[in-house]
Write a protein that holds these residues in place. Structure first.
Motif, PDB file in Angstrom:
ATOM      1  N   ALA A  16       1.272  11.378   0.068  1.00  0.00           N
ATOM      2  CA  ALA A  16       1.360  11.983   1.401  1.00  0.00           C
ATOM      3  C   ALA A  16       2.623  12.831   1.478  1.00  0.00           C
ATOM      4  O   ALA A  16       3.635  12.507   0.858  1.00  0.00           O
ATOM      5  N   THR A  17       2.548  13.890   2.253  1.00  0.00           N
ATOM      6  CA  THR A  17       3.700  14.782   2.409  1.00  0.00           C
ATOM      7  C   THR A  17       4.790  14.094   3.226  1.00  0.00           C
ATOM      8  O   THR A  17       4.544  13.125   3.945  1.00  0.00           O
ATOM      9  N   LYS A  18       5.991  14.619   3.139  1.00  0.00           N
ATOM     10  CA  LYS A  18       7.122  14.083   3.887  1.00  0.00           C
ATOM     11  C   LYS A  18       6.819  14.091   5.388  1.00  0.00           C
ATOM     12  O   LYS A  18       7.105  13.127   6.094  1.00  0.00           O
ATOM     13  N   LYS A  19       6.220  15.155   5.869  1.00  0.00           N
ATOM     14  CA  LYS A  19       5.883  15.292   7.293  1.00  0.00           C
ATOM     15  C   LYS A  19       4.916  14.181   7.727  1.00  0.00           C
ATOM     16  O   LYS A  19       5.080  13.582   8.785  1.00  0.00           O
ATOM     17  N   ILE A  20       3.935  13.896   6.911  1.00  0.00           N
ATOM     18  CA  ILE A  20       2.957  12.857   7.242  1.00  0.00           C
ATOM     19  C   ILE A  20       3.605  11.473   7.194  1.00  0.00           C
ATOM     20  O   ILE A  20       3.335  10.626   8.045  1.00  0.00           O
ATOM     21  N   VAL A  21       4.461  11.230   6.224  1.00  0.00           N
ATOM     22  CA  VAL A  21       5.165   9.945   6.145  1.00  0.00           C
ATOM     23  C   VAL A  21       6.042   9.757   7.385  1.00  0.00           C
ATOM     24  O   VAL A  21       6.043   8.681   7.996  1.00  0.00           O
ATOM     25  N   GLU A  22       6.764  10.800   7.791  1.00  0.00           N
ATOM     26  CA  GLU A  22       7.601  10.709   8.986  1.00  0.00           C
ATOM     27  C   GLU A  22       6.758  10.409  10.220  1.00  0.00           C
ATOM     28  O   GLU A  22       7.126   9.582  11.053  1.00  0.00           O
ATOM     29  N   SER A  23       5.621  11.063  10.348  1.00  0.00           N
ATOM     30  CA  SER A  23       4.716  10.836  11.471  1.00  0.00           C
ATOM     31  C   SER A  23       4.215   9.387  11.468  1.00  0.00           C
ATOM     32  O   SER A  23       4.164   8.729  12.512  1.00  0.00           O
ATOM     33  N   TYR A  24       3.844   8.894  10.309  1.00  0.00           N
ATOM     34  CA  TYR A  24       3.378   7.516  10.152  1.00  0.00           C
ATOM     35  C   TYR A  24       4.465   6.526  10.588  1.00  0.00           C
ATOM     36  O   TYR A  24       4.203   5.574  11.319  1.00  0.00           O
ATOM     37  N   LEU A  25       5.696   6.752  10.136  1.00  0.00           N
ATOM     38  CA  LEU A  25       6.797   5.856  10.471  1.00  0.00           C
ATOM     39  C   LEU A  25       7.108   5.866  11.971  1.00  0.00           C
ATOM     40  O   LEU A  25       7.380   4.824  12.565  1.00  0.00           O
ATOM     41  N   LYS A  26       7.049   7.030  12.608  1.00  0.00           N
ATOM     42  CA  LYS A  26       7.266   7.124  14.054  1.00  0.00           C
ATOM     43  C   LYS A  26       6.173   6.367  14.802  1.00  0.00           C
ATOM     44  O   LYS A  26       6.450   5.664  15.776  1.00  0.00           O
ATOM     45  N   PHE A  27       4.941   6.488  14.352  1.00  0.00           N
ATOM     46  CA  PHE A  27       3.832   5.780  14.971  1.00  0.00           C
ATOM     47  C   PHE A  27       4.028   4.268  14.856  1.00  0.00           C
ATOM     48  O   PHE A  27       3.857   3.525  15.830  1.00  0.00           O
ATOM     49  N   LYS A  28       4.396   3.796  13.672  1.00  0.00           N
ATOM     50  CA  LYS A  28       4.626   2.363  13.459  1.00  0.00           C
ATOM     51  C   LYS A  28       5.768   1.859  14.343  1.00  0.00           C
ATOM     52  O   LYS A  28       5.697   0.757  14.891  1.00  0.00           O
ATOM     53  N   LEU A  29       6.812   2.657  14.501  1.00  0.00           N
ATOM     54  CA  LEU A  29       7.944   2.271  15.340  1.00  0.00           C
ATOM     55  C   LEU A  29       7.517   2.150  16.804  1.00  0.00           C
ATOM     56  O   LEU A  29       7.899   1.198  17.494  1.00  0.00           O
ATOM     57  N   ARG A  30       6.693   3.077  17.269  1.00  0.00           N
ATOM     58  CA  ARG A  30       6.183   2.998  18.652  1.00  0.00           C
ATOM     59  C   ARG A  30       5.358   1.724  18.847  1.00  0.00           C
ATOM     60  O   ARG A  30       5.445   1.084  19.882  1.00  0.00           O
ATOM     61  N   LEU A  77       0.824  -1.203   0.000  1.00  0.00           N
ATOM     62  CA  LEU A  77       0.000   0.000   0.000  1.00  0.00           C
ATOM     63  C   LEU A  77       0.861   1.258   0.000  1.00  0.00           C
ATOM     64  O   LEU A  77       1.952   1.277   0.568  1.00  0.00           O
ATOM     65  N   ARG A  78       0.353   2.305  -0.627  1.00  0.00           N
ATOM     66  CA  ARG A  78       1.018   3.608  -0.645  1.00  0.00           C
ATOM     67  C   ARG A  78       0.278   4.552   0.304  1.00  0.00           C
ATOM     68  O   ARG A  78      -0.926   4.436   0.483  1.00  0.00           O
ATOM     69  N   LEU A  79       1.029   5.500   0.877  1.00  0.00           N
ATOM     70  CA  LEU A  79       0.406   6.520   1.724  1.00  0.00           C
ATOM     71  C   LEU A  79       0.013   7.701   0.857  1.00  0.00           C
ATOM     72  O   LEU A  79       0.850   8.281   0.159  1.00  0.00           O
ATOM     73  N   THR A  80      -1.261   8.041   0.901  1.00  0.00           N
ATOM     74  CA  THR A  80      -1.772   9.139   0.086  1.00  0.00           C
ATOM     75  C   THR A  80      -2.715  10.005   0.913  1.00  0.00           C
ATOM     76  O   THR A  80      -3.074   9.673   2.041  1.00  0.00           O
ATOM     77  N   LEU A  81      -3.095  11.106   0.309  1.00  0.00           N
ATOM     78  CA  LEU A  81      -4.076  12.026   0.879  1.00  0.00           C
ATOM     79  C   LEU A  81      -5.063  12.381  -0.217  1.00  0.00           C
ATOM     80  O   LEU A  81      -4.745  12.301  -1.404  1.00  0.00           O
ATOM     81  N   GLU A  82      -6.243  12.804   0.197  1.00  0.00           N
ATOM     82  CA  GLU A  82      -7.182  13.337  -0.775  1.00  0.00           C
ATOM     83  C   GLU A  82      -6.720  14.753  -1.109  1.00  0.00           C
ATOM     84  O   GLU A  82      -6.353  15.520  -0.222  1.00  0.00           O
ATOM     85  N   ALA A  83      -6.690  15.100  -2.388  1.00  0.00           N
ATOM     86  CA  ALA A  83      -6.198  16.408  -2.834  1.00  0.00           C
ATOM     87  C   ALA A  83      -6.886  17.533  -2.057  1.00  0.00           C
ATOM     88  O   ALA A  83      -8.107  17.532  -1.900  1.00  0.00           O
ATOM     89  N   GLY A  84      -6.079  18.458  -1.536  1.00  0.00           N
ATOM     90  CA  GLY A  84      -6.606  19.607  -0.811  1.00  0.00           C
ATOM     91  C   GLY A  84      -6.890  19.353   0.656  1.00  0.00           C
ATOM     92  O   GLY A  84      -7.339  20.248   1.361  1.00  0.00           O
ATOM     93  N   LYS A  85      -6.614  18.143   1.140  1.00  0.00           N
ATOM     94  CA  LYS A  85      -6.865  17.809   2.547  1.00  0.00           C
ATOM     95  C   LYS A  85      -5.602  17.231   3.163  1.00  0.00           C
ATOM     96  O   LYS A  85      -4.791  16.632   2.478  1.00  0.00           O
ATOM     97  N   GLU A  86      -5.436  17.427   4.468  1.00  0.00           N
ATOM     98  CA  GLU A  86      -4.268  16.869   5.149  1.00  0.00           C
ATOM     99  C   GLU A  86      -4.607  15.602   5.912  1.00  0.00           C
ATOM    100  O   GLU A  86      -3.728  14.864   6.317  1.00  0.00           O
ATOM    101  N   ARG A  87      -5.837  15.348   6.170  1.00  0.00           N
ATOM    102  CA  ARG A  87      -6.283  14.162   6.908  1.00  0.00           C
ATOM    103  C   ARG A  87      -7.529  13.633   6.252  1.00  0.00           C
ATOM    104  O   ARG A  87      -8.264  14.396   5.650  1.00  0.00           O
ATOM    105  N   PRO A  88      -7.837  12.415   6.377  1.00  0.00           N
ATOM    106  CA  PRO A  88      -7.052  11.347   6.975  1.00  0.00           C
ATOM    107  C   PRO A  88      -6.035  10.803   5.989  1.00  0.00           C
ATOM    108  O   PRO A  88      -6.125  11.033   4.784  1.00  0.00           O
ATOM    109  N   ILE A  89      -5.083  10.049   6.502  1.00  0.00           N
ATOM    110  CA  ILE A  89      -4.139   9.349   5.640  1.00  0.00           C
ATOM    111  C   ILE A  89      -4.896   8.205   4.969  1.00  0.00           C
ATOM    112  O   ILE A  89      -5.632   7.471   5.618  1.00  0.00           O
ATOM    113  N   ILE A  90      -4.734   8.089   3.684  1.00  0.00           N
ATOM    114  CA  ILE A  90      -5.412   7.055   2.905  1.00  0.00           C
ATOM    115  C   ILE A  90      -4.357   6.090   2.382  1.00  0.00           C
ATOM    116  O   ILE A  90      -3.370   6.510   1.786  1.00  0.00           O
ATOM    117  N   LYS A  91      -4.568   4.813   2.618  1.00  0.00           N
ATOM    118  CA  LYS A  91      -3.673   3.803   2.064  1.00  0.00           C
ATOM    119  C   LYS A  91      -4.275   3.332   0.748  1.00  0.00           C
ATOM    120  O   LYS A  91      -5.455   3.010   0.676  1.00  0.00           O
TER     121      LYS A  91
END
Length: 90
Positions: A72-86, A34-48
């Motif tokens: 997904a933006t770099k910031k959102i990808v980083e946040s996702y990866l930190k969450f997965k690591l936790r 799966l890829r991390l994406t967003l709906e155009a013009g929105k920052e949430r939710p993260i869509i796989k």
């Protein structure tokens, strides 16, 4: 090769290079990550998103998306990866 075909190939290449691919297999087709994406013009939710079957999921549940998807933006990808690591450390 005509301009339209070249344009499609360039667009596909940009998508492949810019949309972060997770290590999660699509729950629908079981064929692609799966890829991390967003709906155009929105920052949430993260869509796989699955490139193979076009599955779209939010919080691991299928969700119908009406708008266009963008990587997904770099910031959102980083946040996702930190969450997965936790989660892995628990």
């Amino acid at each position: 090769m005509d301009e339209e075909e070249i344009s499609k190939q360039v667009s596909s290449l940009i998508w492949d290079l810019s949309a972060y691919m997770t290590n999660e297999i699509c729950p629908n087709c079981l064929d692609s990550n799966l890829r991390l994406t967003l709906e155009a013009g929105k920052e949430r939710p993260i869509i796989k998103f699955c490139d193979e079957c076009l599955y779209t999921g939010v919080n691991d549940k299928y969700t119908k998306i009406s708008g266009d998807l963008v990587p997904a933006t770099k910031k959102i990808v980083e946040s996702y990866l930190k969450f997965k690591l936790r989660l892995q450390r628990r």
